[in-house]
Design a protein around this motif. Structure first.
Motif, PDB file in Angstrom:
ATOM      1  N   PHE A  31       0.628  -1.007   0.053  1.00 40.06           N
ATOM      2  CA  PHE A  31       0.115   0.198  -0.210  1.00 40.06           C
ATOM      3  C   PHE A  31       1.139   1.285   0.227  1.00 40.06           C
ATOM      4  N   GLN A  32       0.484   2.263  -0.724  1.00 38.98           N
ATOM      5  CA  GLN A  32       1.478   3.687  -0.545  1.00 38.98           C
ATOM      6  C   GLN A  32       1.537   3.955   0.557  1.00 38.98           C
ATOM      7  N   LYS A  33       0.290   3.847   1.399  1.00 38.37           N
ATOM      8  CA  LYS A  33      -0.074   4.634   2.351  1.00 38.37           C
ATOM      9  C   LYS A  33       1.276   4.216   3.241  1.00 38.37           C
ATOM     10  N   TYR A  34       1.505   3.038   3.210  1.00 40.00           N
ATOM     11  CA  TYR A  34       2.712   2.719   4.222  1.00 40.00           C
ATOM     12  C   TYR A  34       3.978   2.613   3.913  1.00 40.00           C
ATOM     13  N   ALA A  35       3.859   3.316   2.271  1.00 38.58           N
ATOM     14  CA  ALA A  35       5.704   3.542   1.347  1.00 38.58           C
ATOM     15  C   ALA A  35       6.401   4.125   2.189  1.00 38.58           C
ATOM     16  N   GLY A  36       6.695   4.571   3.024  1.00 40.34           N
ATOM     17  CA  GLY A  36       7.248   4.917   4.105  1.00 40.34           C
ATOM     18  C   GLY A  36       7.952   3.732   5.367  1.00 40.34           C
ATOM     19  N   ARG A  37       7.283   3.773   5.794  1.00 38.37           N
ATOM     20  CA  ARG A  37       6.800   2.091   6.849  1.00 38.37           C
ATOM     21  C   ARG A  37       7.438   0.965   6.187  1.00 38.37           C
ATOM     22  N   ARG A  38       8.056   1.032   5.440  1.00 38.15           N
ATOM     23  CA  ARG A  38       7.951  -0.889   4.666  1.00 38.15           C
ATOM     24  C   ARG A  38       8.668  -2.078   5.250  1.00 38.15           C
ATOM     25  N   ASP A  39      10.011  -1.108   5.519  1.00 35.58           N
ATOM     26  CA  ASP A  39      11.106  -1.915   6.112  1.00 35.58           C
ATOM     27  C   ASP A  39      10.140  -2.400   7.716  1.00 35.58           C
ATOM     28  N   LEU A  40       9.877  -0.625   8.668  1.00 33.78           N
ATOM     29  CA  LEU A  40       9.210  -1.265   9.863  1.00 33.78           C
ATOM     30  C   LEU A  40       8.164  -2.539   9.781  1.00 33.78           C
ATOM     31  N   LEU A  41       7.555  -2.467   9.218  1.00 34.10           N
ATOM     32  CA  LEU A  41       6.083  -2.877   8.828  1.00 34.10           C
ATOM     33  C   LEU A  41       6.316  -4.392   8.589  1.00 34.10           C
ATOM     34  N   SER A  42       7.689  -4.978   7.422  1.00 34.16           N
ATOM     35  CA  SER A  42       7.970  -5.833   7.390  1.00 34.16           C
ATOM     36  C   SER A  42       8.763  -6.812   8.474  1.00 34.16           C
ATOM     37  N   VAL A  43       8.788  -6.134   9.269  1.00 37.55           N
ATOM     38  CA  VAL A  43       9.124  -6.732  10.230  1.00 37.55           C
ATOM     39  C   VAL A  43       8.403  -6.870  11.807  1.00 37.55           C
ATOM     40  N   LEU A  44       7.389  -5.939  12.256  1.00 40.94           N
ATOM     41  CA  LEU A  44       6.527  -5.800  13.119  1.00 40.94           C
ATOM     42  C   LEU A  44       5.333  -6.508  12.588  1.00 40.94           C
ATOM     43  N   LEU A  45       4.912  -7.231  10.902  1.00 40.46           N
ATOM     44  CA  LEU A  45       3.626  -8.263  10.793  1.00 40.46           C
ATOM     45  C   LEU A  45       4.221  -9.744  10.211  1.00 40.46           C
TER      46      LEU A  45
END
Length: 68
Positions: A31-45
């Motif tokens: 999602f474009q909404k999370y473009a700036g947080r992809r690295d973080l989300l890849s670890v958290l999710l």
């Protein structure tokens, strides 16, 4: 008779009526909404489904974790 109406009323309240859509980890990362947080989300999710609100809460909890 009133007792029967109560039972019917209870049955007519499905929990899924206001259920938010859920997305896989891969979909959320795209999602474009999370473009700036992809690295973080890849670890958290984890490899399960999340609502967007759940993903936002995970980000917020992580970001506030270092602030005391």
């Amino acid at each position: 008779m009133a007792e029967k109406k109560t039972e019917i009323k209870t049955e007519m309240k499905p929990e899924t009526a206001k259920q938010e859509p859920v997305f896989s980890k891969a979909a959320i990362l795209g999602f474009q909404k999370y473009a700036g947080r992809r690295d973080l989300l890849s670890v958290l999710l984890e490899e399960k489904d999340y609502t967007l609100a759940e993903a936002d809460r995970l980000i917020d909890a992580f970001m506030e974790g270092g602030k005391k």
